[in-house]
Write an enzyme that holds these catalytic residues in place. Structure first.
Site: not given
Ligand SMILES: Nc1ncnc2c1ncn2[C@@H]1O[C@H](COP(=O)(O)OP(=O)(O)OP(=O)(O)O)[C@@H](O)[C@H]1O
Length: 152
Positions: A17, A66, A94, A100, A114, A124, A127
């Site tokens: 991100k 959010f 993941r 998350t 993360r 965070n 993804h």
């Protein structure tokens, strides 16, 4: 490992991100972590979203508290999308990025990406697709030609 996975490795869609991509030192480090996990990078692209792009990708979250923060974050700068492949690509990626919420990740899974890089519940940093179906839809979102048959 199922026979399906032996014949056809699983694909997943990964995002680094905008906060990660704002620091030029971080994407190469994350790429190395991906390769160390024996995930193959099949394709990658640089992305800069409009509000409409963010709204389309995060439509399921519209109305949540959010949502506007999330769309603002994801349109705040360029980011990277990858197609990753391995026999268990969804779980592998993941697992590497962790929960998350970065604060929870730092308590429960401090070695995850993360935990190391995530800033807040919204910002965070990463993804990963959560199923084969979402992986296909998300890959098509970022790589619209990927599943199209070759024209010759
Ligand atoms: N409770 C929350 N508070 C703030 N932001 C959130 C919250 N839940 C989700 N988000 C933001 O919305 C994004 C999309 O949410 P989603 O539930 O699809 O998470 P995700 O990234 O797929 O991660 P995971 O599936 O591991 O929960 C999150 O990555 C995060 O940026």
């Amino acid at each position: 490992m199922s026979i399906k996975q032996v014949l056809k490795p699983q694909l997943t869609l990964a995002l680094l991100k905008p906060d990660i991509c704002a620091n030029a030192a971080l994407p190469p480090k994350i790429k190395q972590a991906i390769l160390n996990k024996e995930l193959q990078i099949v394709k990658e692209t640089n992305v800069l979203w409009t509000e409409a792009d963010a709204a389309r990708f995060y439509a399921e979250h519209e109305g949540k508290f959010f949502y506007h923060r999330l769309c603002g974050y994801m349109t705040s700068g360029p980011f990277k999308a990858y197609i990753l492949s391995s026999p268990n690509a969804i779980k592998d990626w993941r697992g590497l990025i962790g929960p998350t919420h970065p604060v929870r990740a730092r308590i429960n899974q401090p070695e995850t990406l993360r935990a190391l890089y995530g800033l807040t519940d919204t910002r965070n940093s990463f993804h990963g697709s959560d199923s084969d179906m979402s992986a296909k839809q998300e890959i098509e979102f970022f790589f619209p030609d990927y599943f199209k048959p070759c024209q010759s």
